[in-house]
Scaffold this active site. Structure first.
Site, PDB file in Angstrom:
ATOM      1  N   THR A  30      69.548  48.283  63.464  1.00 39.01           N
ATOM      2  CA  THR A  30      69.262  47.156  62.588  1.00 39.01           C
ATOM      3  C   THR A  30      70.408  46.151  62.664  1.00 39.01           C
ATOM      4  OG1 THR A  30      70.331  48.078  60.625  1.00 39.01           O
ATOM      5  CG2 THR A  30      68.027  48.679  60.998  1.00 39.01           C
ATOM      6  N   GLU A  31      70.075  44.872  62.454  1.00 38.66           N
ATOM      7  CA  GLU A  31      71.082  43.819  62.557  1.00 38.66           C
ATOM      8  C   GLU A  31      72.231  44.003  61.574  1.00 38.66           C
ATOM      9  OE1 GLU A  31      69.409  39.908  62.291  1.00 38.66           O
ATOM     10  OE2 GLU A  31      67.645  40.522  63.429  1.00 38.66           O
ATOM     11  N   ASN A  32      71.929  44.564  60.399  1.00 36.96           N
ATOM     12  CA  ASN A  32      72.979  44.698  59.397  1.00 36.96           C
ATOM     13  C   ASN A  32      73.934  45.859  59.680  1.00 36.96           C
ATOM     14  OD1 ASN A  32      70.713  46.356  58.778  1.00 36.96           O
ATOM     15  ND2 ASN A  32      71.495  46.709  56.721  1.00 36.96           N
ATOM     16  N   SER A  76      77.518  45.140  65.471  1.00 41.58           N
ATOM     17  CA  SER A  76      76.063  45.134  65.560  1.00 41.58           C
ATOM     18  C   SER A  76      75.568  44.039  66.502  1.00 41.58           C
ATOM     19  CB  SER A  76      75.458  44.945  64.165  1.00 41.58           C
ATOM     20  OG  SER A  76      74.041  44.893  64.244  1.00 41.58           O
TER      21      SER A  76
END
Length: 223
Positions: free
Chosen positions: A49-51, A91
């Site tokens: 996930t991007e976070n 990330s």
């Protein structure tokens, strides 16, 4: 002939079945986030996930909201054994550096060349939201799109040229819609599968660019 469109869950299920074992995959907002619920138990797929989660597990609707443990749709998720949490620098370095095998995203439009528009329609009252989509399509080895085949008023979302601002040019490899699975090839769009009861001629009428039908195409059941 009559036909039944595929549900959002069925679209996600088809994508999940096509993800190979051992793949590192990013799931975007909307239909893509549903893919995590349909991954086969015997397949090892690592979700990013991007976070900053690597090793995201299934969602947990009963868990208290923890903003460090959410997916792209801001839904609570879990961590699988061996998962890690990174900052945004790491990330996005994964995203931009070619470390993801696949990203699954939504779209407003996809052109016959695989151009993607998924961050701004320019319509009054809408808020442009590119997020990390440009980084993902530039860095992931493959890009799959999930979306409805047409807009709410029946306009094609598969088009010759995108009329919305591009997220990336020539980046899309495959599109999963509520009517068909379509590959983007150097020669244009090739239909690999269609919902049962839908004719190729009708599918072409609902599409804004030329389609070719694969010789080994298959019918898709809604259930």
């Amino acid at each position: 002939m009559s036909f039944e469109k595929l549900s959002r869950a069925r679209i996600a299920q088809m994508v999940a079945q096509d993800i190979p074992d051992g793949a590192y995959v990013n799931l975007g907002i909307g239909i893509p986030t549903l893919v995590s619920s349909f991954l086969p138990d015997d397949r090892d797929v690592i979700l990013h996930t991007e976070n900053g989660i690597v090793g995201m597990g299934p969602g947990d609707s009963g868990a208290p909201l923890d903003l460090d443990l959410i997916n792209a749709s801001k839904e609570a998720v879990t961590l699988l054994p061996g998962a890690s949490i990174t900052d945004h620098v790491v990330s996005f370095a994964m995203m931009r550096g070619g470390h993801l095998d696949l990203t699954v995203l939504g779209a407003f439009q996809v052109s016959e060349r695989g151009d993607l528009a998924n961050w701004d329609t320019g319509e009054p009252g809408t808020i442009p939201a590119v997020g990390g989509a440009m980084d993902l399509v530039a860095g992931a080895r493959q890009v799959y799109i999930t979306m409805e085949h047409t807009t709410k008023d029946g306009q094609p979302k598969l088009v010759r040229e995108c009329s919305y601002p591009l997220t990336g040019a020539g980046v899309v490899d495959r599109v999963y819609t509520d009517m068909a699975i379509i590959d983007i090839t150097p020669g244009g769009m090739v239909v690999r599968a269609m919902v049962a009861g839908l004719s190729f001629g009708r599918l072409q009428e609902l599409t804004g660019c030329p389609l070719a039908l694969a010789g080994d195409w298959r019918a898709l059941n809604a259930g």
